[in-house]
Design a protein around this motif. Structure first.
Motif, PDB file in Angstrom:
ATOM      1  N   GLU A   1      24.494   6.689  17.375  1.00  0.00           N
ATOM      2  CA  GLU A   1      23.739   5.678  17.493  1.00  0.00           C
ATOM      3  C   GLU A   1      24.483   4.432  16.739  1.00  0.00           C
ATOM      4  O   GLU A   1      24.695   3.386  17.337  1.00  0.00           O
ATOM      5  CB  GLU A   1      22.433   5.783  17.043  1.00  0.00           C
ATOM      6  CG  GLU A   1      21.606   7.057  17.687  1.00  0.00           C
ATOM      7  CD  GLU A   1      21.194   6.370  18.913  1.00  0.00           C
ATOM      8  OE1 GLU A   1      20.402   5.462  18.729  1.00  0.00           O
ATOM      9  OE2 GLU A   1      21.316   6.789  20.240  1.00  0.00           O
TER      10      GLU A   1
ATOM     11  N   LEU B   1      14.650  12.974  22.150  1.00  0.00           N
ATOM     12  CA  LEU B   1      15.412  11.805  23.240  1.00  0.00           C
ATOM     13  C   LEU B   1      14.936  10.298  23.349  1.00  0.00           C
ATOM     14  O   LEU B   1      15.845   9.696  23.527  1.00  0.00           O
ATOM     15  CB  LEU B   1      14.927  12.723  24.752  1.00  0.00           C
ATOM     16  CG  LEU B   1      15.718  14.113  24.911  1.00  0.00           C
ATOM     17  CD1 LEU B   1      15.286  14.373  26.148  1.00  0.00           C
ATOM     18  CD2 LEU B   1      17.152  14.112  24.725  1.00  0.00           C
ATOM     19  N   GLU B   2      13.659  10.303  23.096  1.00  0.00           N
ATOM     20  CA  GLU B   2      12.978   8.855  23.180  1.00  0.00           C
ATOM     21  C   GLU B   2      13.659   8.172  21.667  1.00  0.00           C
ATOM     22  O   GLU B   2      13.313   7.148  21.554  1.00  0.00           O
ATOM     23  CB  GLU B   2      11.601   9.071  23.134  1.00  0.00           C
ATOM     24  CG  GLU B   2      11.334   9.159  24.691  1.00  0.00           C
ATOM     25  CD  GLU B   2       9.718   9.258  24.862  1.00  0.00           C
ATOM     26  OE1 GLU B   2       8.808   9.051  23.691  1.00  0.00           O
ATOM     27  OE2 GLU B   2       9.180   9.816  25.546  1.00  0.00           O
ATOM     28  N   SER B   3      14.322   8.723  20.726  1.00  0.00           N
ATOM     29  CA  SER B   3      14.654   8.225  19.649  1.00  0.00           C
ATOM     30  C   SER B   3      16.289   7.890  19.857  1.00  0.00           C
ATOM     31  O   SER B   3      17.003   7.074  19.040  1.00  0.00           O
ATOM     32  CB  SER B   3      14.862   8.965  18.550  1.00  0.00           C
ATOM     33  OG  SER B   3      15.841   9.990  18.438  1.00  0.00           O
ATOM     34  N   LEU B   4      16.797   8.007  20.972  1.00  0.00           N
ATOM     35  CA  LEU B   4      18.164   7.898  21.432  1.00  0.00           C
ATOM     36  C   LEU B   4      18.436   6.551  22.280  1.00  0.00           C
ATOM     37  O   LEU B   4      17.751   6.482  23.053  1.00  0.00           O
ATOM     38  CB  LEU B   4      18.778   9.076  22.191  1.00  0.00           C
ATOM     39  CG  LEU B   4      18.916  10.262  21.411  1.00  0.00           C
ATOM     40  CD1 LEU B   4      19.555  11.412  22.272  1.00  0.00           C
ATOM     41  CD2 LEU B   4      19.917  10.204  19.986  1.00  0.00           C
ATOM     42  N   LEU B   5      19.166   5.671  21.792  1.00  0.00           N
ATOM     43  CA  LEU B   5      19.681   4.306  22.265  1.00  0.00           C
ATOM     44  C   LEU B   5      19.916   4.782  23.909  1.00  0.00           C
ATOM     45  O   LEU B   5      19.358   4.071  24.701  1.00  0.00           O
ATOM     46  CB  LEU B   5      20.456   3.524  21.773  1.00  0.00           C
ATOM     47  CG  LEU B   5      20.909   2.309  22.409  1.00  0.00           C
ATOM     48  CD1 LEU B   5      19.990   1.550  22.621  1.00  0.00           C
ATOM     49  CD2 LEU B   5      22.272   1.788  21.734  1.00  0.00           C
ATOM     50  N   GLY B   6      20.787   5.690  24.238  1.00  0.00           N
ATOM     51  CA  GLY B   6      21.272   5.873  25.393  1.00  0.00           C
ATOM     52  C   GLY B   6      20.168   6.135  26.291  1.00  0.00           C
ATOM     53  O   GLY B   6      20.210   5.804  27.567  1.00  0.00           O
ATOM     54  N   TYR B   7      19.381   7.178  25.750  1.00  0.00           N
ATOM     55  CA  TYR B   7      18.263   7.470  26.848  1.00  0.00           C
ATOM     56  C   TYR B   7      17.277   6.393  27.022  1.00  0.00           C
ATOM     57  O   TYR B   7      16.816   6.372  28.079  1.00  0.00           O
ATOM     58  CB  TYR B   7      17.446   8.718  25.784  1.00  0.00           C
ATOM     59  CG  TYR B   7      16.336   9.407  26.596  1.00  0.00           C
ATOM     60  CD1 TYR B   7      16.549  10.367  27.577  1.00  0.00           C
ATOM     61  CD2 TYR B   7      15.124   9.096  26.448  1.00  0.00           C
ATOM     62  CE1 TYR B   7      15.251  11.097  27.944  1.00  0.00           C
ATOM     63  CE2 TYR B   7      14.052   9.287  27.276  1.00  0.00           C
ATOM     64  CZ  TYR B   7      14.168  10.473  27.898  1.00  0.00           C
ATOM     65  OH  TYR B   7      12.955  11.053  28.468  1.00  0.00           O
ATOM     66  N   ASN B   8      16.936   5.587  26.057  1.00  0.00           N
ATOM     67  CA  ASN B   8      16.034   4.479  26.248  1.00  0.00           C
ATOM     68  C   ASN B   8      16.798   3.531  27.053  1.00  0.00           C
ATOM     69  O   ASN B   8      15.951   3.012  28.055  1.00  0.00           O
ATOM     70  CB  ASN B   8      15.588   3.908  24.813  1.00  0.00           C
ATOM     71  CG  ASN B   8      14.803   4.616  24.191  1.00  0.00           C
ATOM     72  OD1 ASN B   8      13.546   5.092  24.677  1.00  0.00           O
ATOM     73  ND2 ASN B   8      15.061   5.305  22.910  1.00  0.00           N
ATOM     74  N   ALA B   9      17.924   3.334  26.817  1.00  0.00           N
ATOM     75  CA  ALA B   9      18.497   2.315  27.806  1.00  0.00           C
ATOM     76  C   ALA B   9      18.590   2.558  29.347  1.00  0.00           C
ATOM     77  O   ALA B   9      18.445   1.899  30.106  1.00  0.00           O
ATOM     78  CB  ALA B   9      19.791   1.904  27.101  1.00  0.00           C
ATOM     79  N   ARG B  10      18.954   4.024  29.328  1.00  0.00           N
ATOM     80  CA  ARG B  10      19.066   4.393  30.842  1.00  0.00           C
ATOM     81  C   ARG B  10      17.502   4.612  31.601  1.00  0.00           C
ATOM     82  O   ARG B  10      17.610   4.229  32.508  1.00  0.00           O
ATOM     83  CB  ARG B  10      19.622   5.798  30.794  1.00  0.00           C
ATOM     84  CG  ARG B  10      19.939   6.361  32.283  1.00  0.00           C
ATOM     85  CD  ARG B  10      20.519   7.642  32.084  1.00  0.00           C
ATOM     86  NE  ARG B  10      20.344   8.414  33.389  1.00  0.00           N
ATOM     87  CZ  ARG B  10      20.769   7.726  34.567  1.00  0.00           C
ATOM     88  NH1 ARG B  10      21.148   6.532  34.603  1.00  0.00           N
ATOM     89  NH2 ARG B  10      20.670   8.585  35.661  1.00  0.00           N
ATOM     90  N   ARG B  11      16.556   4.811  30.868  1.00  0.00           N
ATOM     91  CA  ARG B  11      15.202   4.692  31.123  1.00  0.00           C
ATOM     92  C   ARG B  11      14.992   3.444  31.614  1.00  0.00           C
ATOM     93  O   ARG B  11      14.218   3.052  32.775  1.00  0.00           O
ATOM     94  CB  ARG B  11      14.301   5.446  30.258  1.00  0.00           C
ATOM     95  CG  ARG B  11      14.548   7.015  29.922  1.00  0.00           C
ATOM     96  CD  ARG B  11      14.181   8.245  31.133  1.00  0.00           C
ATOM     97  NE  ARG B  11      12.934   8.024  31.642  1.00  0.00           N
ATOM     98  CZ  ARG B  11      12.308   9.101  31.836  1.00  0.00           C
ATOM     99  NH1 ARG B  11      12.760  10.308  31.545  1.00  0.00           N
ATOM    100  NH2 ARG B  11      11.071   9.085  32.376  1.00  0.00           N
TER     101      ARG B  11
ATOM    102  N   VAL C   1      26.769   3.255  26.098  1.00  0.00           N
ATOM    103  CA  VAL C   1      26.530   4.207  25.448  1.00  0.00           C
ATOM    104  C   VAL C   1      26.857   5.566  25.900  1.00  0.00           C
ATOM    105  O   VAL C   1      27.313   6.392  25.124  1.00  0.00           O
ATOM    106  CB  VAL C   1      24.787   4.078  25.217  1.00  0.00           C
ATOM    107  CG1 VAL C   1      24.498   5.081  24.367  1.00  0.00           C
ATOM    108  CG2 VAL C   1      24.602   2.740  24.579  1.00  0.00           C
TER     109      VAL C   1
END
Lengths: 175, 175
Positions: free
Chosen positions: B150, A41-51, B56
């Motif tokens: 991505e 999950l931490e490799s996904l842009l959307g996940y990181n952007a959202r967090r 995203v």
DNA sequence: TATTGTTATACTCTATAACTATA
DNA sequence: TATAGTTATAGAGTATAACAATA
């Protein structure tokens, strides 16, 4: 306009709830703190952007609470400050808020005496929105708080890195 | 645990609504497309992070629709896939979902036959969550879609820039 | 006919309290 | 006493339809 609303608050800061993280039992068997693999999950842009967005917004909520402003209220006030005479529809387009959902916000800001609704110079259907003197003061203070917030929330980034980050983000969502 | 929920969907893609942007009337007087100054908001990390996240997620929603998965469902399935036997409480902690709000999701995934709830080996209060064979297939496909997504959503960024972006984002929200 | 601001309303997401069974 | 899963429910955010006034 894309599907990117900058309107909602996502979530208010919660009252401290009992998580299952071990704080008082450093070495106890605590299933809630067993290391969970979240690397994918931490490799996904959307996940990181959202967090990251939620982290920033969390601090934002705290520091804007004294002004009685949610992120969306701050955005609306700021748009009016920088675009005197802007209409509700223009705010809706800029922030991707649906008109019915803006009505209450505008009404509340008006009731607080922060904005004025004047008759639009060329379109009698519309209203030109302006900040009141009090609204100007509040918005100025809030904008200062928002600007200061940047360096604090991204304290682990250098000024250059922060600029790079914001630039890369804009290249993701701007046309 | 911070206040960063990765749970919600933010918003479903809307049916195309009539915006006030001028598409059919290139040179008509269109108050909705008068250039509005949003430069200050675009200078804020939170604003940019949120807009990018929503961009995203918007693509994510479209491409995950065939799987019948919202972002939160994908996150839950992925956590179970990478952590067989994980409990609901652990998912809640990892994704910052409140336990009552996870119940329905788990129930739905179970009803769809995507996951299995087995009795926890050491704690009879808890349930160890596992993917069913169908769940594994679906999650694998969905993960492939998420990974491919991505490069498409960040098509204006090079691979290095995308890595830099995600790294900078992690440094904002990770402890 | 189309758009602005608006009302009413439904739906989704998030939050709190409280219960049971187990630890 | 504390925790895992659950129920019920309240609250905030977001969505669509439809209306009067004006363009």
């Amino acid at each position: 306009m894309s599907d990117a609303s900058v309107a909602n608050t996502l979530r208010r800061p919660r009252a401290a709830r009992k998580t299952s993280s071990a704080a008082a039992q450093p070495m106890a068997v605590d299933p809630g703190s067993v290391s969970i693999d979240t690397t994918y999950l931490e490799s996904l842009l959307g996940y990181n952007a959202r967090r990251a967005a939620l982290a920033v917004i969390g601090v934002f909520l705290q520091r804007m609470a004294p002004y009685g402003l949610r992120p969306v209220d701050f955005s609306v006030l700021t748009l009016i400050a920088h675009n005197p005479g802007i209409t509700s529809r223009q705010i809706c387009a800029a922030l991707d808020i649906l008109p019915p959902n803006l009505v209450g916000m505008i009404k509340a800001l008006d009731k607080r005496g922060l904005i004025e609704r004047r008759t639009h110079p060329t379109d009698r259907r519309a209203q030109g929105l302006h900040l009141s003197p009090e609204g100007k003061k509040l918005q100025k203070s809030a904008q200062g708080t928002a600007t200061k917030l940047e360096s604090d929330v991204a304290s682990r980034l250098s000024a250059d890195e922060l600029d790079t980050l914001k630039s890369l983000l804009r290249r993701v969502y701007l046309p």
